[in-house]
Every structure is written in C-alpha cells, then in structure tokens.
Design a protein around this motif. Structure first.
Motif, mmCIF file in Angstrom:
data_model
loop_
_atom_site.group_PDB
_atom_site.id
_atom_site.type_symbol
_atom_site.label_atom_id
_atom_site.label_comp_id
_atom_site.label_asym_id
_atom_site.label_seq_id
_atom_site.Cartn_x
_atom_site.Cartn_y
_atom_site.Cartn_z
ATOM 1 N N ARG A 346 29.637 54.516 36.199
ATOM 2 C CA ARG A 346 30.062 54.288 34.819
ATOM 3 C C ARG A 346 30.697 52.904 34.775
ATOM 4 O O ARG A 346 31.836 52.716 35.188
ATOM 5 C CB ARG A 346 31.060 55.376 34.402
ATOM 6 C CG ARG A 346 30.632 56.765 34.858
ATOM 7 C CD ARG A 346 31.696 57.804 34.658
ATOM 8 N NE ARG A 346 31.815 58.182 33.255
ATOM 9 C CZ ARG A 346 30.949 58.951 32.615
ATOM 10 N NH1 ARG A 346 29.905 59.448 33.247
ATOM 11 N NH2 ARG A 346 31.123 59.241 31.357
ATOM 12 N N LEU A 479 31.241 61.024 26.224
ATOM 13 C CA LEU A 479 30.850 60.173 27.347
ATOM 14 C C LEU A 479 31.554 60.585 28.636
ATOM 15 O O LEU A 479 30.985 60.471 29.732
ATOM 16 C CB LEU A 479 31.141 58.705 27.028
ATOM 17 C CG LEU A 479 30.294 58.085 25.911
ATOM 18 C CD1 LEU A 479 30.733 56.639 25.643
ATOM 19 C CD2 LEU A 479 28.816 58.114 26.265
ATOM 20 N N SER A 480 32.795 61.061 28.520
ATOM 21 C CA SER A 480 33.522 61.535 29.714
ATOM 22 C C SER A 480 32.809 62.732 30.332
ATOM 23 O O SER A 480 32.824 62.911 31.554
ATOM 24 C CB SER A 480 34.955 61.914 29.349
ATOM 25 O OG SER A 480 35.673 60.784 28.897
ATOM 26 N N ALA A 485 24.414 58.279 34.268
ATOM 27 C CA ALA A 485 25.067 56.984 34.486
ATOM 28 C C ALA A 485 25.271 56.287 33.144
ATOM 29 O O ALA A 485 24.629 56.621 32.140
ATOM 30 C CB ALA A 485 24.235 56.121 35.415
ATOM 31 N N LEU A 486 26.171 55.291 33.137
ATOM 32 C CA LEU A 486 26.565 54.645 31.882
ATOM 33 C C LEU A 486 26.856 53.167 32.107
ATOM 34 O O LEU A 486 27.517 52.803 33.082
ATOM 35 C CB LEU A 486 27.826 55.337 31.340
ATOM 36 C CG LEU A 486 28.581 54.666 30.190
ATOM 37 C CD1 LEU A 486 27.780 54.771 28.899
ATOM 38 C CD2 LEU A 486 29.952 55.315 29.998
ATOM 39 N N VAL A 499 36.270 56.053 29.852
ATOM 40 C CA VAL A 499 34.953 56.480 30.363
ATOM 41 C C VAL A 499 34.418 55.638 31.511
ATOM 42 O O VAL A 499 33.446 56.049 32.151
ATOM 43 C CB VAL A 499 33.911 56.539 29.222
ATOM 44 C CG1 VAL A 499 34.400 57.403 28.078
ATOM 45 C CG2 VAL A 499 33.547 55.149 28.713
ATOM 46 N N CYS A 500 35.000 54.468 31.779
ATOM 47 C CA CYS A 500 34.446 53.584 32.815
ATOM 48 C C CYS A 500 35.272 53.648 34.097
ATOM 49 O O CYS A 500 36.503 53.640 34.056
ATOM 50 C CB CYS A 500 34.378 52.138 32.315
ATOM 51 S SG CYS A 500 33.237 51.930 30.936
#
Length: 636
Positions: A346, A479-480, A485-486, A499-500
């Motif tokens: 992420r 998103l969490s 993958a992000l 989230v990252c």
C-alpha cells in the motif's frame, strides 16, 4: 467582530439556516463544517453581501477589508505574477498611477504615487507575490507566463495566491486545498497559521483543519453551533454532547412512562385525583428532550478480489513521459524508474504537482507506454483505476444503472440494482440522471463502477477532490479493509496516513522511496525550505567586497559597528517597552470582551473594542518580528 442575531437564510423555498445567534471574534481561525447542502457556501455568500438574510441581522465592521477566492478565472493575457499582485487593489491602482504619471511626465503626480506605494510597502510587493506563487507550487520560470496558458487547476491556484496577496481583515476560503498537492497544502497551512486577521475556512480535509483552526462552527439541521478548538476537539465534544442528550432522553422517557402509568391507574379514583392531577402537570412540564437521531455513517466496501498474485507489476529502468506536441519525439518526465508492487503493498506517492505522480500512475496502468525500459504485468493482474478526470468523464444524461449496463450489458437489472444500493444509489436513485448529481455523488458512482470489476490492484489519483468528510471516512475504511495492493495519490493526509504503509517521492525527474511517515515528510519539507532560504541569503551576500587593509579603516569600521549596535539596542528597548504596554492594553480589552454585560450594550461599541483588539494584536506581531531580527543582528 462579526455578529449574527436571529439570522435566517433561504435558498429558494428551502430554509438553510434558522435563528442563528453567533459572535465571531477578531483573530479567530474558524472552520465551517457540515454535510454538503447544509448552507456553508451560502453563509459565505451572505458575509460577502451576495445573499440577503431572510430574517435577523448580520453586523460587520464598516471598514472591514474582505478577501476571498474567485471561482472562475478568465483566459487573461496578463502575466501570472501581475495577476497575483493585482489582489492588492489599492497597490495595483497606485502602481498604475505611477506608470501613468511617468508616461505623462507629471513629476508631482509621480511623487504622490511614489509616496503612496511606499506607504503600502509596494516596492517589495512583486517579491511577496513571487513567494506566494512559489509556496503554491509555481516554479520561477512560470511566474511570467500569461494566465491563459495555465490549466483550470493551476488558474485556481492563481486565484488563491491573489486572495492571499490582498490585505484583509477577513479571509474566506472555500475548499482551498482542492487541486493542491501535499507540498502546497503543508505550505498553505503554515501561511494561514501566521495570518493575523479573521479566517473562515470550509474544508473537508480534517488534518488541514486540525492544523489551522482555533474554533469550529458546525451547521446541522438549520442550526449553527460553535465549538472551541480544532476539528478533532469538535468530534470529541459533539460525541459527548450526543451521549449526554441520549441519556437525558432515556431518563425522561422512563419518568414519562412512570407518571403516565400512575395517571392511568388513579385518575378515576377520588382519593387519588389530586395526586393524579399533580402528576399530569409534571408530565406537561417535562422538557421533551429529543432522542439522538442515529447519523448512520455511509459505508461501502471493495469486493474481495478473486486472486491476488504475489508479484503484481514491475517497472525496470523505465523512461516515462509524453509525445512531444509537434509529434516528433517525446518529453521525458521520469527517468530510470525502478518500481515494483507485491501483493498487499500500500504505497502513497508524494511530491509536488507537475513532478510526475500522475505520469507514473498512467505508466503503471498502461495508459502511457514507456519510452524506454521494461514493464511487466502478472497475467492475473486486474487494475481498478481512478484518474483525476474520471468524475468528469461520466456520460451526461445517463443514470447509475445506465453506466453499469454499459459496462456489463448481459447482467440482470436486479443484480445491478442490488449492487448500486450498497453504494447508496437505492430505489429511484439508480434511475436518476448524473446531471443533477453533486461532485461527491459522481465520485461515489465512479468508485462503484471500479469496484464492480473486483480489482486486485487499485491505482487512485486524487480520489477525494469531490468528497465530503463522511465520504472520505468511508473511503478510508473501505481501503483499509481492501485485500489487494494500492497506489494512492492524494493531498489528504488523513487518508494517506490511514491506508498507506510506505511512501515514494516523485520529484526532480526521479522516483525514490521516502524513509519515514507523513510527519517526517512535513519536517523534511520545512527543513529543506529553511536550507533554501539560508542558501539564498548566502548567495545574495556573496558579492566581492574590497578588503579593508589599513588600521585607520579598521578603526572607522569598528566605530561604525559600535554606533550601529547602540542604535539597534535602543530600538530593541523601545520595542520591549511598547510590547509590554500592548499586552496590558490587550488584557484590559479581553477582560471587557469576556464580560457578558458588554454584549448587552450598543453593537457599535462592541465592534470598536474588537477592532482595537485586532489592531493591537497586529502591532504586537509586527514588533515581535522586528525584535527577533534585531536581536539576531546583535547576536551575530
């Protein structure tokens, strides 16, 4: 000071605000929050004199200097820096008078104009305008391009710079961080913390609000409630108030039930009639505390991907960019890019706008072909891509159901309607045209269309630009919980932080991992800015100076230095004396403004006290800056 007294505001037949009693003190930095459509922008329009109140009064100082950001920028031939400088209308007029007098050869008019420009600190105005542009991300070589050469997003930044250039007592900013990159958001946050007037901000960026505001105004159900503190403090206080309200309601309901039971049992009995009558009166007097209506937060989720491969995507020695405008060759934006994505990674992309974040995302998704190097995809890779133009590319006149039917024509209508319902397009909403949708509703539909495909890699480029606070929270939660993958580009620090797990910086033609979190990035930006200032000062001072060789010359220089120090020390002492006097005056003024009796007197007197307070605060701030500079000279 600004005062609303029993103020009401309508838009058409709809009552937006009702019976608002509110005093905004000079020097406050006030965040105006509430759901879309609750009246935030209309409140700003009333302060600007663009909307008349439907009831009550709005009192503002007569000579209040107000600045706000223009919503549109025409395609002007003016140079960008001149457009920004024009935000100070009085100075712009004085400079025009000077140029006109010079052209006519009118020396007397020139002298008057020159004196006025000096009073307005006009001869360093271009440097101030340049600093504003630089802080908002304009490279020096763009300052002398014409306004019409910039895209809509960059013209929006010019409008923001122009508003900041305007000398003001009241500054109104409606979503100022939209279309800014994180670097510019952090710079703007610092600038606004130093602003000496009264500031009102509408924003859906909670980290930005937390970093800037001192008070929060919550608009809800036509009412306005003031809270002391930033957005996080507001959330805590409101949650506690709602909890206490619900407790009071439940207690009251229990008492009502008990009283009603007694009345029903004994009202017909003569021996108990008096007691029943007493309880009936008590029942009538109960306050009627409302139950807390559950503000059900909107939530959604991205479906579980069918498969998440380990090695999803890889770029090796990539050169990324765009075909040249003449059709011959390419313009390189990023060189020697080595970037890989594994299952579950992420990544947040950091760096200024225009440095290549979107170029990298487009290269990852395959929208841009690499000019050199190798790009590898796993055969099971399924990308969900939200671009900055995705919201604008929705088909006009089409409904959410039409958009989904275009995507998957063979699927049963009920299946599609059930899916759209989970994204809050239930019932007739699924058939409504997107033409009437807000920006947030359009963004929600765009995300729903992406989610339908069950992607295992999400590439999201500024997905929050049109979203309100509730929708941003819902996106952060979704998103969490996302299993794929992000890669995320966003200026919303709350979303990035939630989230990252890791960050890459895209700037100066390269892509490199950033070792640290967002707080580290903010510190790094500040330290780099300080280093650049010091380097600039050293560079400015590095002019060849003839060496002083003779003893007599050295004695003269030493005497001049001592005389200069004596003058500086004298000025420092005067500043300290004046600041002490100002602090005493401020303490007395604040005591009067804290006294409820003050607000029962004439409004003009109250506003006068508030204006005096603002003037003294400004003078104190200016003197403290001068004191620090003089003290540093003496230390050196």
């Amino acid at each position: 000071m600004i005062a609303f007294r029993h103020f009401a505001l309508r838009r058409g037949s709809r009552l937006l605000l009702s019976d608002i009693d509110l005093v905004i003190q000079s020097g406050w930095r006030l965040g105006v929050i509430g759901r879309n459509g609750c009246g935030k922008s209309s409140l700003f329009a009333a302060l600007q004199g663009k909307l008349e109140g439907d009831a009550g009064e709005l009192d503002m100082p007569g000579k209040l200097r107000l600045a706000s950001v223009a919503q549109e920028t025409p395609a002007l031939p003016d140079l960008a820096i001149d457009y920004v400088l024009g935000g100070d209308e009085e100075l712009a007029a004085a400079l025009a008078d000077e140029a006109d007098a010079q052209e006519r050869g009118d020396m007397e008019a020139m002298a008057r104009a020159h004196h006025r420009i000096e009073e307005l600190h006009g001869y360093d105005a271009q440097a101030r305008a340049g600093r504003l542009m630089h802080g908002l991300g304009f490279p020096p070589e763009t300052h002398h391009r014409t306004v019409q050469e910039f895209s809509g997003g960059w013209r929006g930044r010019l409008n923001l710079a122009r508003a900041l250039m305007c000398p003001s007592d009241l500054l109104l900013l409606d979503e100022p961080t939209n279309h800014l990159d994180l670097d510019a958001v952090l710079w703007l946050e610092e600038w606004l913390r130093r602003y000496q007037g009264t500031l009102l901000i509408i924003s859906h960026d909670r980290e930005f609000l937390d970093g800037v505001i001192t008070h929060t105004l919550h608009l809800n159900d036509g009412k306005a409630k003031l809270y002391t503190g930033n957005y996080s403090a507001f959330e805590r206080l409101r949650a506690e108030q709602l909890r206490q309200q619900q407790i009071s309601h439940e207690r009251e309901q229990a008492e009502r039930a008990h009283l009603q039971s007694f009345i029903d049992r004994f009202k017909a009995k003569a021996t108990k009639a008096k007691q029943a009558q007493s309880r009936m009166k008590r029942l009538e007097k109960l306050a009627g505390t409302e139950a807390v209506r559950a503000e059900r937060p909107f939530s959604f989720q991205f479906p579980q991907p069918d498969r998440v491969p380990d090695a999803m995507l890889q770029l090796n020695e990539i050169e990324a960019g765009y075909p040249s405008e003449d059709g011959h060759g390419f313009t390189t934006i990023l060189a020697d890019v080595g970037f890989s994505l594994e299952a579950g990674e992420r990544i947040g992309l950091l760096g200024p706008n225009g440095a290549g974040k979107s170029t990298l995302v487009k290269t990852l998704v395959g929208e841009l072909e690499p000019m050199a190097g190798e790009r590898k995809f796993h055969k099971d890779l399924k990308i969900g891509y939200f671009a900055q133009h995705t919201v604008e590319s929705l088909r006009e006149g089409a409904s959410p159901l039409d958009h989904l039917q275009d995507k998957v024509p063979g699927v049963a209508n009920q299946v599609m309607r059930d899916f759209l319902g989970t994204w809050n397009f239930a019932g007739d909403r699924a058939f409504e045209s997107v033409d009437g949708f807000s920006g947030g509703e359009r963004a929600r539909l765009a995300l729903a269309l992406i989610a339908w495909d069950k992607p295992n890699l999400l590439l999201l480029d500024e997905p929050t630009n049109h979203l309100d606070l509730e929708m941003r929270e819902a996106l952060a939660d979704a998103l969490s919980d996302f299993d794929g993958a992000l890669v995320l580009v966003s200026h919303d620090r709350h979303l990035l932080g939630m989230v990252c797990d890791s960050f890459w910086r895209v700037a100066d033609g390269v892509v490199e991992a950033f070792d640290g979190d967002l707080d580290d990035y903010a510190k790094w930006l500040r330290s780099r800015g300080s280093a650049n200032k010091k380097a600039g000062k050293k560079g400015a001072a590095a002019k060849p100076v003839a060496p002083v060789e003779t003893p007599e010359a050295r004695r003269r220089q030493s005497a001049a230095q001592r005389e200069g120090d004596k003058t500086t020390r004298s000025r420092v002492k005067k500043i300290e004396t004046r600041v002490a006097a100002i602090e005493g005056d401020l303490a007395r003024l604040e005591a009067r403004l804290a006294d409820p009796a003050t607000y029962n007197g004439p409004t003009a007197e109250m506003m006068k006290l508030s204006q005096q307070q603002a003037d003294l605060r400004r003078e104190k701030e200016t003197l403290e800056v001068e004191w620090l500079e003089l003290y540093e000279q003496l230390e050196a």
